[in-house]
Design a protein around this motif. Structure first.
Motif, mmCIF file in Angstrom:
data_model
loop_
_atom_site.group_PDB
_atom_site.id
_atom_site.type_symbol
_atom_site.label_atom_id
_atom_site.label_comp_id
_atom_site.label_asym_id
_atom_site.label_seq_id
_atom_site.Cartn_x
_atom_site.Cartn_y
_atom_site.Cartn_z
ATOM 1 N N SER A 66 0.849 -1.194 0.000
ATOM 2 C CA SER A 66 0.000 0.000 0.000
ATOM 3 C C SER A 66 0.885 1.245 0.000
ATOM 4 O O SER A 66 2.082 1.182 0.292
ATOM 5 N N LEU A 67 0.277 2.373 -0.340
ATOM 6 C CA LEU A 67 1.010 3.631 -0.301
ATOM 7 C C LEU A 67 1.542 3.870 1.111
ATOM 8 O O LEU A 67 2.673 4.330 1.291
ATOM 9 N N SER A 68 0.761 3.495 2.103
ATOM 10 C CA SER A 68 1.203 3.623 3.494
ATOM 11 C C SER A 68 2.415 2.722 3.774
ATOM 12 O O SER A 68 3.340 3.125 4.485
ATOM 13 N N ASP A 69 2.423 1.511 3.216
ATOM 14 C CA ASP A 69 3.580 0.602 3.369
ATOM 15 C C ASP A 69 4.836 1.241 2.772
ATOM 16 O O ASP A 69 5.919 1.177 3.362
ATOM 17 N N ILE A 70 4.674 1.837 1.604
ATOM 18 C CA ILE A 70 5.810 2.454 0.907
ATOM 19 C C ILE A 70 6.336 3.630 1.722
ATOM 20 O O ILE A 70 7.540 3.766 1.948
ATOM 21 N N GLU A 71 5.420 4.501 2.176
ATOM 22 C CA GLU A 71 5.813 5.646 2.994
ATOM 23 C C GLU A 71 6.526 5.184 4.266
ATOM 24 O O GLU A 71 7.566 5.740 4.644
ATOM 25 N N SER A 72 5.986 4.160 4.930
ATOM 26 C CA SER A 72 6.588 3.649 6.166
ATOM 27 C C SER A 72 7.980 3.078 5.924
ATOM 28 O O SER A 72 8.890 3.279 6.740
ATOM 29 N N ALA A 73 8.157 2.374 4.814
ATOM 30 C CA ALA A 73 9.479 1.801 4.506
ATOM 31 C C ALA A 73 10.500 2.913 4.287
ATOM 32 O O ALA A 73 11.636 2.830 4.770
ATOM 33 N N ILE A 74 10.100 3.956 3.577
ATOM 34 C CA ILE A 74 11.023 5.074 3.329
ATOM 35 C C ILE A 74 11.311 5.807 4.633
ATOM 36 O O ILE A 74 12.477 6.039 4.986
ATOM 37 N N ASN A 75 10.259 6.161 5.370
ATOM 38 C CA ASN A 75 10.439 6.918 6.610
ATOM 39 C C ASN A 75 11.166 6.111 7.683
ATOM 40 O O ASN A 75 11.781 6.689 8.575
ATOM 41 N N GLY A 76 11.110 4.796 7.584
ATOM 42 C CA GLY A 76 11.783 3.942 8.556
ATOM 43 C C GLY A 76 13.226 3.615 8.197
ATOM 44 O O GLY A 76 13.891 2.875 8.914
ATOM 45 N N THR A 77 13.719 4.145 7.102
ATOM 46 C CA THR A 77 15.100 3.906 6.673
ATOM 47 C C THR A 77 16.001 4.972 7.288
ATOM 48 O O THR A 77 15.799 6.165 7.054
ATOM 49 N N ALA A 78 16.983 4.522 8.071
ATOM 50 C CA ALA A 78 17.888 5.459 8.755
ATOM 51 C C ALA A 78 18.637 6.331 7.751
ATOM 52 O O ALA A 78 19.039 5.862 6.685
ATOM 53 N N SER A 79 18.790 7.583 8.084
ATOM 54 C CA SER A 79 19.581 8.567 7.322
ATOM 55 C C SER A 79 19.085 8.795 5.899
ATOM 56 O O SER A 79 19.849 9.255 5.047
ATOM 57 N N VAL A 80 17.825 8.491 5.620
ATOM 58 C CA VAL A 80 17.304 8.650 4.259
ATOM 59 C C VAL A 80 17.162 10.129 3.892
ATOM 60 O O VAL A 80 17.215 10.486 2.715
#
Length: 187
Positions: A66-80
Motif C-alpha cells: 500500500s502507499l502507506s507501506d511504501i511511505e513507512s518503509a522510506i520513513n523507517g530507513t535510517a539517514s534517508v
C-alpha cells in the motif's frame, strides 16, 4: 519647525518575498491501488540509502504494498533524509528534511524501475527570493527599504533616521500607529 504626521495607520511593508524551499518530488504514478509484490524484495535508493519493501509484507489489497507501506518503509530507513507522504490522490511525495535552499537535494535511483513513478534524478530545493528594494525620498534624500525584510512603522522611522535624518534635516518617529517626520532645520 514643520511636522508631517500620517493620517492613517501604517500597514507593515513586507519585502521578504518567497522563502527558501526544500527539495521535493512527486510520483507520476497513482499508487492508490498499491504496488504489486513481485515475489521478491523491492529495493531502491534515496540519498544513497537503500529502502526495502519486503516481499510478503504488503498490507494492501491482494497483499500489494500500500502507499502507506511504501511511505513507512522510506520513513523507517535510517539517514534517508526525506519525509515520505502522499498528496491525497495516490501520489508518493518525497520532501527533503535538510536545510531549505538551492543546495538541498534528494537523489533517487530505482524508484521508476520499482514502479513508483519517480525518475532517477537529483531534485533540488530553491533559494529564497526576496522582493526588490523599495525607495522613497525625504527632502530630496533617498531612503531604501531593503528586499528580504519586513518593515513596521518603527522600522520605517529608524530607516529614515539612520539613512537620511541628518542630510534631510528631519527626525522620524512612530507612535499611535502614525509616522511623524519633523524638520530639524531652522525655522
Amino acid at each position: 519647525n514643520a511636522v508631517l504626521t500620517g493620517t492613517s495607520a501604517i500597514t507593515p511593508i513586507d519585502l521578504t518575498g518567497t522563502p527558501a524551499t526544500n527539495a521535493k518530488t512527486t510520483s507520476t504514478v497513482d499508487l492508490s491501488a498499491g504496488l504489486a509484490d513481485p515475489g521478491s524484495n523491492v529495493t531502491f535508493t534515496i540519498n544513497s540509502q537503500t529502502v526495502t519493501l519486503t516481499t510478503g509484507n504488503g498490507t494492501g489489497p491482494g497483499n500489494t504494498f500500500s502507499l502507506s507501506d511504501i511511505e513507512s518503509a522510506i520513513n523507517g530507513t535510517a539517514s534517508v533524509g526525506v519525509n515520505a507522504t502522499d498528496d491525497g490522490a495516490g501520489h508518493l511525495v518525497l520532501t527533503s528534511t535538510g536545510t531549505a535552499g538551492a543546495a538541498d537535494t534528494i537523489v533517487t535511483a530505482g524508484l521508476a524501475t520499482a514502479g513508483l513513478g519517480i525518475a532517477d534524478n537529483t531534485y533540488n530545493g530553491a533559494a529564497a527570493a526576496p522582493l526588490a528594494n523599495v525607495t522613497f525620498q525625504v527632502n530630496g534624500q533617498t531612503v531604501t527599504l531593503a528586499g528580504g525584510a519586513s518593515y513596521d512603522g518603527n522600522a520605517i522611522a529608524s530607516a529614515i533616521n539612520t539613512q537620511v535624518g541628518t542630510s534631510a534635516s528631519v527626525t522620524a518617529s512612530y507612535a499611535s500607529g502614525k509616522l511623524a517626520i519633523t524638520s530639524t532645520g531652522t525655522a
